[in-house]
Design a protein around this motif. Structure first.
Motif, PDB file in Angstrom:
ATOM      1  N   ARG A 192      69.684  15.438   6.229  1.00  0.00           N
ATOM      2  CA  ARG A 192      68.299  14.995   6.364  1.00  0.00           C
ATOM      3  C   ARG A 192      67.993  14.875   7.842  1.00  0.00           C
ATOM      4  NH1 ARG A 192      68.100  10.050   2.037  1.00  0.00           N
ATOM      5  NH2 ARG A 192      67.897  11.363   0.181  1.00  0.00           N
ATOM      6  N   LEU A 193      67.150  15.760   8.311  1.00  0.00           N
ATOM      7  CA  LEU A 193      66.866  15.801   9.745  1.00  0.00           C
ATOM      8  C   LEU A 193      65.464  15.288  10.035  1.00  0.00           C
ATOM      9  CD1 LEU A 193      68.185  19.430  10.472  1.00  0.00           C
ATOM     10  CD2 LEU A 193      69.500  17.297  10.346  1.00  0.00           C
ATOM     11  N   ILE A 248      60.256  11.309   1.027  1.00  0.00           N
ATOM     12  CA  ILE A 248      61.655  11.767   1.071  1.00  0.00           C
ATOM     13  C   ILE A 248      62.276  11.665  -0.329  1.00  0.00           C
ATOM     14  CG2 ILE A 248      63.968  11.220   1.949  1.00  0.00           C
ATOM     15  CD1 ILE A 248      62.551  10.318   4.583  1.00  0.00           C
ATOM     16  N   ASP A 249      62.030  10.543  -0.999  1.00  0.00           N
ATOM     17  CA  ASP A 249      62.588  10.346  -2.337  1.00  0.00           C
ATOM     18  C   ASP A 249      62.033  11.372  -3.325  1.00  0.00           C
ATOM     19  OD1 ASP A 249      63.918   8.261  -1.177  1.00  0.00           O
ATOM     20  OD2 ASP A 249      62.621   6.686  -2.020  1.00  0.00           O
ATOM     21  N   ALA A 250      60.754  11.693  -3.174  1.00  0.00           N
ATOM     22  CA  ALA A 250      60.131  12.656  -4.090  1.00  0.00           C
ATOM     23  C   ALA A 250      60.686  14.065  -3.856  1.00  0.00           C
ATOM     24  CB  ALA A 250      58.621  12.653  -3.900  1.00  0.00           C
ATOM     25  N   ALA A 251      61.086  14.349  -2.617  1.00  0.00           N
ATOM     26  CA  ALA A 251      61.633  15.669  -2.318  1.00  0.00           C
ATOM     27  C   ALA A 251      63.022  15.809  -2.940  1.00  0.00           C
ATOM     28  CB  ALA A 251      61.706  15.891  -0.810  1.00  0.00           C
ATOM     29  N   ASP A 252      63.665  14.682  -3.254  1.00  0.00           N
ATOM     30  CA  ASP A 252      64.932  14.642  -4.001  1.00  0.00           C
ATOM     31  C   ASP A 252      65.901  15.719  -3.528  1.00  0.00           C
ATOM     32  OD1 ASP A 252      66.072  15.348  -7.325  1.00  0.00           O
ATOM     33  OD2 ASP A 252      66.727  13.762  -5.965  1.00  0.00           O
ATOM     34  N   SER A 253      66.380  15.543  -2.313  1.00  0.00           N
ATOM     35  CA  SER A 253      67.088  16.650  -1.685  1.00  0.00           C
ATOM     36  C   SER A 253      68.568  16.729  -2.059  1.00  0.00           C
ATOM     37  CB  SER A 253      66.955  16.514  -0.170  1.00  0.00           C
ATOM     38  OG  SER A 253      67.634  15.365   0.259  1.00  0.00           O
ATOM     39  N   GLY A 254      69.065  15.775  -2.812  1.00  0.00           N
ATOM     40  CA  GLY A 254      70.484  15.813  -3.171  1.00  0.00           C
ATOM     41  C   GLY A 254      71.328  15.215  -2.071  1.00  0.00           C
ATOM     42  N   PRO A 255      72.497  14.668  -2.434  1.00  0.00           N
ATOM     43  CA  PRO A 255      73.290  13.907  -1.474  1.00  0.00           C
ATOM     44  C   PRO A 255      73.922  14.751  -0.366  1.00  0.00           C
ATOM     45  CG  PRO A 255      74.453  14.123  -3.567  1.00  0.00           C
ATOM     46  CD  PRO A 255      73.110  14.716  -3.769  1.00  0.00           C
ATOM     47  N   GLY A 266      71.177  23.831   3.306  1.00  0.00           N
ATOM     48  CA  GLY A 266      69.781  23.841   3.768  1.00  0.00           C
ATOM     49  C   GLY A 266      69.269  22.426   3.886  1.00  0.00           C
ATOM     50  N   PRO A 267      68.801  22.064   5.058  1.00  0.00           N
ATOM     51  CA  PRO A 267      68.430  20.674   5.307  1.00  0.00           C
ATOM     52  C   PRO A 267      67.050  20.305   4.750  1.00  0.00           C
ATOM     53  CG  PRO A 267      68.018  21.983   7.274  1.00  0.00           C
ATOM     54  CD  PRO A 267      68.604  22.918   6.251  1.00  0.00           C
ATOM     55  N   LEU A 268      66.872  19.006   4.557  1.00  0.00           N
ATOM     56  CA  LEU A 268      65.521  18.459   4.385  1.00  0.00           C
ATOM     57  C   LEU A 268      65.051  18.085   5.787  1.00  0.00           C
ATOM     58  CD1 LEU A 268      63.250  17.265   2.509  1.00  0.00           C
ATOM     59  CD2 LEU A 268      64.401  15.075   2.820  1.00  0.00           C
ATOM     60  N   ILE A 269      63.917  18.616   6.197  1.00  0.00           N
ATOM     61  CA  ILE A 269      63.442  18.379   7.559  1.00  0.00           C
ATOM     62  C   ILE A 269      62.158  17.562   7.533  1.00  0.00           C
ATOM     63  CG2 ILE A 269      62.742  19.451   9.727  1.00  0.00           C
ATOM     64  CD1 ILE A 269      64.214  21.987   8.836  1.00  0.00           C
ATOM     65  N   VAL A 270      62.150  16.476   8.276  1.00  0.00           N
ATOM     66  CA  VAL A 270      60.954  15.649   8.393  1.00  0.00           C
ATOM     67  C   VAL A 270      60.291  15.937   9.736  1.00  0.00           C
ATOM     68  CG1 VAL A 270      60.040  13.304   8.470  1.00  0.00           C
ATOM     69  CG2 VAL A 270      61.987  13.836   6.963  1.00  0.00           C
TER      70      VAL A 270
END
Ligand code: SAH
Length: 234
Positions: free
Chosen positions: A78-79, A67-74, A101-105
């Motif tokens: 984050r789903l 997640i940290d490496a994807a560095d999605s911005g604040p 646009g979400p970060l999706i796990v």
């Protein structure tokens, strides 16, 4: 998108409406392999559940690093796709489509270590009360629902505002040619050319369908639209 199976993407999102929009840059997708964040010799991402039980659990440290490496911005949601999550609704889809646009796990195995959910503020989202083998197909469903709402993706803007759920109702029945199919004609009103009548007919059909099939939606719609009985001043 964080997944153990990046090769699954874009998959079905690479064809038709979503695929054309992807090719023309109206949306983008980065599928990252969670395994790239594994640190040990065997690149392991999972381990057996604390307390015992079947299956394996995605490790908190590996997933947090991914997640940290994807560095999605604040600002990006984050789903975590999860059967325990809040059921996805069209209104959440509309909200997500309007955002950055979400970060999706995507989970796998028995799920993910609870501590990473809290530590990285993951919002759990479910696509229904059944269990899939992984979060990828769930994520594809969510992405597909969002992408079709992006400006320029669908032909007519009206087609997304009139459909199921947009006004708390299921959609009215649709017909097209031929004029008669196995003895069944198209309802006469629809070929009458009287737009007001067509609109009224469609609303009545949508209401009847919603009441019969989805009493939960029908109750929610009536609850939301009822004016408050007592309006207190001050
Ligand atoms: N043991 C878990 C299920 C794990 S299924 C439980 O009982 O809750 C493996 C992964 O598939 C999950 O981590 C999740 O990412 C995904 N998944 C399964 N069903 C889902 C659903 N209905 N909605 C969204 N994601 C789902």
């Amino acid at each position: 998108m964080l997944t153990l199976f990046p090769e699954m993407f874009p998959g079905p999102l690479g064809v038709s409406l979503a695929g054309r929009a992807l090719a023309s840059g109206l949306w983008a997708l980065e599928a990252r392999d969670i395994r790239d964040s594994a640190t040990d010799r065997h690149r392991s991402v999972d381990d057996s559940p604390a307390g015992g039980g079947p299956g394996m659990v995605l490790r908190a440290d590996v997933l947090a690093a991914a997640i940290d490496a994807a560095d999605s911005g604040p600002d990006r949601p984050r789903l975590l796709m999860s059967p325990r999550g809040r059921p996805l609704t069209q209104s959440q889809v509309v909200e997500l489509a309007a955002g950055p646009g979400p970060l999706i796990v995507c989970g796998r195995f028995e799920g993910v270590d609870q501590r990473v959910i809290a530590a990285r503020g993951l919002e759990e989202v479910s696509i229904g009360d059944y269990v899939l083998s992984g979060g990828e197909i769930a994520a594809m469903a969510l992405i597909d629902a969002c992408v079709r709402l992006l400006p320029g993706v669908m032909g007519k803007p009206g087609s997304s505002t009139e459909e199921s759920f947009s006004d708390g109702l299921l959609e009215y029945p649709q017909y097209t040619r031929p004029q008669e199919f196995e003895g069944q004609p198209i309802p006469e009103i629809l070929i009458s050319g009287d737009h007001a009548k067509v609109t009224a007919w469609r609303l009545a059909e949508a209401e009847a369908l919603t009441r019969a099939r989805r009493p939960d939606l029908w109750a929610a719609k009536n609850r939301d639209q009822k004016p408050p009985k007592n309006t207190t001043k001050g």
